[in-house]
Design an enzyme around this catalytic site. Sequence first.
Site, PDB file in Angstrom:
ATOM      1  N   LYS A   1      10.000  10.615   5.373  1.00 39.58           N
ATOM      2  CA  LYS A   1      10.779   9.395   5.574  1.00 39.58           C
ATOM      3  C   LYS A   1      12.180   9.740   6.085  1.00 39.58           C
ATOM      4  CE  LYS A   1       8.732   6.687   1.769  1.00 39.58           C
ATOM      5  NZ  LYS A   1       8.281   5.532   2.564  1.00 39.58           N
TER       6      LYS A   1
ATOM      7  N   ARG B   1      -2.254   3.855  -0.816  1.00 36.83           N
ATOM      8  CA  ARG B   1      -3.656   3.426  -0.757  1.00 36.83           C
ATOM      9  C   ARG B   1      -4.602   4.561  -1.129  1.00 36.83           C
ATOM     10  NH1 ARG B   1      -2.503   1.801   5.317  1.00 36.83           N
ATOM     11  NH2 ARG B   1      -0.590   1.353   4.187  1.00 36.83           N
TER      12      ARG B   1
END
Length: 510
Positions: free
Chosen positions: A281, A355
Amino acid sequence: MQLQFRNDPIERIPADAVVLGILEGTKRPAGSARAVDAAAGGAITACLAQGDFTGRREQVVVLYPKGRVRTKRIVLVGLGAEKDLTVERVRQAAGRAAARARELGVGELATVVHGAGAGGLDPAACAQAVVEGASLANYSYDRYRTRDKSKSRRVKTLILAEADAKKMAEVKRGAARGRTGAEAVAFVRDLCNTPSLDMTPRQVAERALTLADKEARITVKALDENELKRLKMGSFLGVAKGSDEPPRLLVLEYVPEGKPLGTVALVGKGITFDTGGISLKPAEGMEKMKYDMSGAAAVLGVFHALRRIQPQVRVIGLAPMTENMPGGHAIKPGDVLIAMNGMTIEVNNTDAEGRLVLCDGINYARRFYKPDAIIDIATLTGAVVIALGSQASGIMGNDEALLTRVKEASDRSGERVWELPTWPEYADLMKSDVADLKNSGGREAGTIAGAMFLAPFAEGTPWVHMDIAGTAWNDKDKPYAPKGSSGVAVRLLLDLLENWEPNGTARGRR
C-alpha cells in the site's frame, strides 16, 4: 458511565447540566422544556425568540440559567423537523448533547427521553437510543495518553428523568439494552484503536477467550497454525505466510436455552495490520490499517453483548486473525492457493487478502455448523468508500429474504446499509486463466467483485456480505462516534439476532 433513573420532573433534578430536545421551528417550549423554562425565568423562550437556536438537526446551545432551576447548565439539542423525528434522530441528538457536555467537563448529565413524549415514539426504543447515543459519544481511547488528558474527559453519570411512572419500566428496559449494546461497541473500538504492536492475532485471541461464559452458554476456542494446516486452510494460511506473527482462527458459539430458532454464522475479517503484502500500500494513511480487523472485532463485540442479550437463535462466530506482511515467505502475485474446500485461487493482488481469509472462514462455518444463514463482515474494498462514502456499508448476497432482514435491522439500529447488485455477469470479473478463481478483478466494480469472489464459497447457504470499509473508521467526529474506530455493525447484528424467527424472517421490535 453510571445510569440513574428519576421519577421526577427534570426541573427538580440537581445536575451539572440537563438536556432538552427541541423540534425545529419551535417558538415556545412545551412539555418538560416549558417546565424548565418557567423555573429558569424564561431563558429558553428568550433564546428561541432571539433566533440563536432553531432546533435544526444536530444544533446544540448551552444556557446558564438563573431562578429556581436546579441545574448549572441547560443544553438544548435540535431534533429537526417533527415529520422527520425517528429513533435514530433521537440517538444522534443524545450523542451531540453528550459530546458537548464532555467538552464542558460535565460530570453529571440529566436528560429527558427524547421522542417518548410529544414525539409519540416507543419509550423503550427511545431510552435505548438515548443511552446508546450518550454512551457512544462519551467514548474516549486514551490508553497511550500521558499528558493532555482534556480529550479524555467523560460524563460520569447519566440521569434519565421520566415523570410518568407508567413509562418508567419501559424506560429502564430500553436503557439497559442500550447500555449493553454501547459497551459492546466500546469493546470493539478498543480492539481496533489499539496499535497492531499490541493487538497481534494471539493478543486478540486472548481477549476473545475472556468472552467464554458457562452461564451464558458461550464457548470460545482459538485454533493455531498447526490446526489450520490440518484443516487445509490454504487460502487463510497463504495470507499469514508473510508475517512472523502466527495466525489464529477464533471460533465462538452461543447456544440459547431451549430449542434454537436456527443457526446464524457471523464471519469477520481479522487482519490486525494490513501492509498490502508484496502489493504494498502507499505510505500515506497506512497507520490506520490497524482497523482492518474491524469485521472480526464486530463478531467479538456481538458475543460481548450476548452474555446479557440472549436471543433464541444459535450464533456461531468465526474470526480468522492474521497480519498481511511483505516478508520473505509472503505469497506473491501469480501464486496459487488451495482453499479449505479444494477450490484453487490465483493471487494477482496480495492486497486483496481479506477475501482470502474470509473464504476459509465461510468454508469452516459450512462444514462444521451447517448454518441457516451466513453473514460476513469485512473492511474489504476501497471501492465501497468511493461508492457510498462513510454514511453506509455496502451489502450483497444470494438470498433476498436475508438481505431484507439485514436492511430491516439497519433501519432499526441506525447503522445504514445499501444493497449493490450481484448479477451473474459480475462473476466473470473473478475468472482466472490458471485457477478456479482469481482474487482481484481490477478496478471495475471492485466492491461487487469482492462479493462475487466469496459467493461460490457460500453457495447453498443463504449469505450476506457486508463491506464496512467506509464506515468502520471515522476521520472526523460524528454525532455519537468520535474519531477513530466506529465499532460499526455490532448494533445491527444484535438487532438481527434478537428478532430472528424460525422461518428465517425477523420480527420488528418497533
